[in-house]
Scaffold this motif. Sequence first.
Motif, mmCIF file in Angstrom:
data_model
loop_
_atom_site.group_PDB
_atom_site.id
_atom_site.type_symbol
_atom_site.label_atom_id
_atom_site.label_comp_id
_atom_site.label_asym_id
_atom_site.label_seq_id
_atom_site.Cartn_x
_atom_site.Cartn_y
_atom_site.Cartn_z
ATOM 1 N N PHE A 1 0.831 -1.211 0.000
ATOM 2 C CA PHE A 1 0.000 0.000 0.000
ATOM 3 C C PHE A 1 0.866 1.262 0.000
ATOM 4 O O PHE A 1 0.403 2.336 -0.341
ATOM 5 C CB PHE A 1 -0.914 0.029 1.235
ATOM 6 C CG PHE A 1 -2.000 -1.009 1.180
ATOM 7 C CD1 PHE A 1 -3.245 -0.700 0.634
ATOM 8 C CD2 PHE A 1 -1.783 -2.295 1.641
ATOM 9 C CE1 PHE A 1 -4.245 -1.658 0.566
ATOM 10 C CE2 PHE A 1 -2.771 -3.260 1.573
ATOM 11 C CZ PHE A 1 -4.002 -2.938 1.028
ATOM 12 N N ALA A 2 2.136 1.116 0.422
ATOM 13 C CA ALA A 2 2.998 2.297 0.570
ATOM 14 C C ALA A 2 3.592 2.729 -0.761
ATOM 15 O O ALA A 2 3.620 3.922 -1.077
ATOM 16 C CB ALA A 2 4.102 2.009 1.576
ATOM 17 N N PRO B 1 2.885 0.966 -4.178
ATOM 18 C CA PRO B 1 2.332 -0.225 -4.846
ATOM 19 C C PRO B 1 2.966 -0.470 -6.206
ATOM 20 O O PRO B 1 3.067 0.446 -7.021
ATOM 21 C CB PRO B 1 0.844 0.130 -5.013
ATOM 22 C CG PRO B 1 0.605 1.334 -4.157
ATOM 23 C CD PRO B 1 1.915 2.047 -4.042
ATOM 24 N N MET C 1 -7.937 -0.232 -2.247
ATOM 25 C CA MET C 1 -8.099 1.189 -1.864
ATOM 26 C C MET C 1 -9.378 1.746 -2.493
ATOM 27 O O MET C 1 -10.142 2.464 -1.850
ATOM 28 C CB MET C 1 -6.903 2.011 -2.336
ATOM 29 C CG MET C 1 -5.606 1.718 -1.617
ATOM 30 S SD MET C 1 -4.291 2.717 -2.380
ATOM 31 C CE MET C 1 -2.934 1.570 -2.380
ATOM 32 N N ASN D 1 -12.011 2.967 0.349
ATOM 33 C CA ASN D 1 -11.996 4.390 0.701
ATOM 34 C C ASN D 1 -13.251 5.102 0.218
ATOM 35 O O ASN D 1 -13.620 4.977 -0.940
ATOM 36 C CB ASN D 1 -10.756 5.077 0.111
ATOM 37 C CG ASN D 1 -9.483 4.503 0.698
ATOM 38 O OD1 ASN D 1 -9.524 3.791 1.694
ATOM 39 N ND2 ASN D 1 -8.363 4.790 0.063
ATOM 40 N N GLU E 1 -3.965 16.316 -6.693
ATOM 41 C CA GLU E 1 -3.871 15.307 -5.633
ATOM 42 C C GLU E 1 -2.479 14.679 -5.687
ATOM 43 O O GLU E 1 -2.061 14.125 -6.705
ATOM 44 C CB GLU E 1 -4.938 14.213 -5.742
ATOM 45 C CG GLU E 1 -4.835 13.309 -4.496
ATOM 46 C CD GLU E 1 -5.736 12.091 -4.484
ATOM 47 O OE1 GLU E 1 -6.468 11.844 -5.447
ATOM 48 O OE2 GLU E 1 -5.660 11.365 -3.472
ATOM 49 N N GLY F 1 0.074 11.812 -4.476
ATOM 50 C CA GLY F 1 -0.060 10.419 -4.023
ATOM 51 C C GLY F 1 -1.462 9.911 -4.287
ATOM 52 O O GLY F 1 -2.093 9.320 -3.411
ATOM 53 N N GLY G 1 -2.640 7.492 -5.898
ATOM 54 C CA GLY G 1 -2.916 6.058 -5.937
ATOM 55 C C GLY G 1 -3.805 5.710 -7.124
ATOM 56 O O GLY G 1 -3.626 6.218 -8.224
ATOM 57 N N ASP H 1 1.789 10.545 -8.662
ATOM 58 C CA ASP H 1 2.100 9.396 -7.794
ATOM 59 C C ASP H 1 3.431 8.828 -8.273
ATOM 60 O O ASP H 1 3.713 8.849 -9.472
ATOM 61 C CB ASP H 1 0.994 8.325 -7.896
ATOM 62 C CG ASP H 1 1.014 7.368 -6.717
ATOM 63 O OD1 ASP H 1 0.173 7.525 -5.808
ATOM 64 O OD2 ASP H 1 1.898 6.475 -6.688
ATOM 65 N N ALA I 1 5.754 13.884 -3.330
ATOM 66 C CA ALA I 1 5.425 15.084 -2.562
ATOM 67 C C ALA I 1 6.576 16.085 -2.614
ATOM 68 O O ALA I 1 6.354 17.299 -2.650
ATOM 69 C CB ALA I 1 5.120 14.698 -1.124
ATOM 70 N N VAL J 1 -3.832 12.372 0.526
ATOM 71 C CA VAL J 1 -4.643 11.477 1.358
ATOM 72 C C VAL J 1 -3.882 10.180 1.626
ATOM 73 O O VAL J 1 -3.486 9.480 0.689
ATOM 74 C CB VAL J 1 -5.981 11.111 0.661
ATOM 75 C CG1 VAL J 1 -6.874 10.319 1.610
ATOM 76 C CG2 VAL J 1 -6.682 12.347 0.164
ATOM 77 N N ASN K 1 -0.925 9.390 2.479
ATOM 78 C CA ASN K 1 0.464 9.125 2.067
ATOM 79 C C ASN K 1 1.489 9.990 2.787
ATOM 80 O O ASN K 1 2.684 9.745 2.650
ATOM 81 C CB ASN K 1 0.632 9.218 0.541
ATOM 82 C CG ASN K 1 0.199 10.548 -0.016
ATOM 83 O OD1 ASN K 1 0.908 11.533 0.094
ATOM 84 N ND2 ASN K 1 -0.990 10.592 -0.605
HETATM 85 C C1 LIG Z 1 -2.124 4.076 0.769
HETATM 86 S S1 LIG Z 1 -1.919 4.712 -0.853
HETATM 87 C C2 LIG Z 1 -3.147 6.005 -0.889
HETATM 88 C C3 LIG Z 1 -3.613 6.315 -2.281
HETATM 89 C C4 LIG Z 1 -4.766 7.303 -2.400
HETATM 90 N N1 LIG Z 1 -4.410 8.622 -1.925
HETATM 91 C C5 LIG Z 1 -5.976 6.788 -1.683
HETATM 92 O O1 LIG Z 1 -6.310 7.306 -0.600
HETATM 93 O O2 LIG Z 1 -6.611 5.859 -2.198
HETATM 94 C C6 LIG Z 1 -0.398 5.603 -0.770
HETATM 95 C C7 LIG Z 1 0.024 6.202 -2.087
HETATM 96 O O3 LIG Z 1 1.097 7.116 -1.831
HETATM 97 C C8 LIG Z 1 2.053 6.990 -2.851
HETATM 98 N N2 LIG Z 1 3.345 7.484 -2.345
HETATM 99 C C9 LIG Z 1 4.357 6.782 -1.755
HETATM 100 N N3 LIG Z 1 5.383 7.593 -1.472
HETATM 101 C C10 LIG Z 1 5.019 8.843 -1.867
HETATM 102 C C11 LIG Z 1 5.665 10.121 -1.846
HETATM 103 N N4 LIG Z 1 6.888 10.276 -1.341
HETATM 104 N N5 LIG Z 1 5.003 11.174 -2.360
HETATM 105 C C12 LIG Z 1 3.758 11.031 -2.863
HETATM 106 N N6 LIG Z 1 3.098 9.857 -2.917
HETATM 107 C C13 LIG Z 1 3.715 8.778 -2.413
HETATM 108 C C14 LIG Z 1 2.032 5.520 -3.208
HETATM 109 O O4 LIG Z 1 2.557 5.249 -4.483
HETATM 110 C C15 LIG Z 1 0.539 5.186 -3.092
HETATM 111 O O5 LIG Z 1 -0.133 5.332 -4.307
#
Ligand SMILES: C[S@@+](CC[C@H](N)C(=O)[O-])C[C@H]1O[C@@H](n2cnc3c(N)ncnc32)[C@H](O)[C@@H]1O
Length: 195
Positions: A19-20, A22, A34, A38, A55, A57, A59, A76, A101, A117, A119
């Motif tokens: 999930f972190a 993917p 997700m 969600n 948005e 991250g 996902g 993402d 980010a 959201v 992340n």
């Molecule tokens: C748990 S998912 C949440 C996805 C979406 N926001 C949702 O709520 O369904 C975490 C997402 O954060 C992304 N992510 C991981 N590291 C990140 C970073 N440093 N900056 C931005 N996004 C990141 C991952 O690729 C993944 O798609």
Amino acid sequence: MATDEIQSWAYDEPIRSPFALPRGALGRLAGRLMLWLNDPGELVTLIGKQGSVLEVGCGPGGLLRHIDADRVCGIDPSPDMLQLAARHNRGRDIDLRLGTAADTGHPDRSFDVVVSVNNVAMWPDLEAGVRELRRVTRPRGRLLIAWHSATGSSPIARKNSLAEEKLARIAQALGEPTRRHELRNLTVFERRCPG
Ligand SMILES: C[S@@+](CC[C@H](N)C(=O)[O-])C[C@H]1O[C@@H](n2cnc3c(N)ncnc32)[C@H](O)[C@@H]1O
């Protein structure tokens, strides 16, 4: 199946979870979960109708699909998630790009709302991420950072919630005045950028 390791500002141990960050079959399965789990409703209301929204991250694009704005962008670091987001938003005019980010790839002052959201706790450097998100937010625009709520109705939210001291760090990084909203499954920090 390989799962990438992330060293985040929020945890002492590296995160190893599909999930972190993917990717591959397991990552795509996590992305579908997700979308299923969600519920973007309350956050969509908090964002409101806008000119432009980014948005970070995004996902699999569950929130993007419901955003009401003239210009909707998502970034993402996972190509698999961007592919799912494109599929989930088929027929909508959405700009999807690789990015993080700390490096969104967008010019200064581009968006009325920038939202992240679930992340923020995966970012390697909280302050660098907030700096970048502020850079791409327009004057008087809003920055929203949401994370699983400790009092959420979902056990997944409660299990993944962050300690108050970590939440305080997010509020501190955003600076004053930052408002805190408790939604059903999300704690959201909102900062309006200076004019
Ligand atoms: C748990 S998912 C949440 C996805 C979406 N926001 C949702 O709520 O369904 C975490 C997402 O954060 C992304 N992510 C991981 N590291 C990140 C970073 N440093 N900056 C931005 N996004 C990141 C991952 O690729 C993944 O798609």
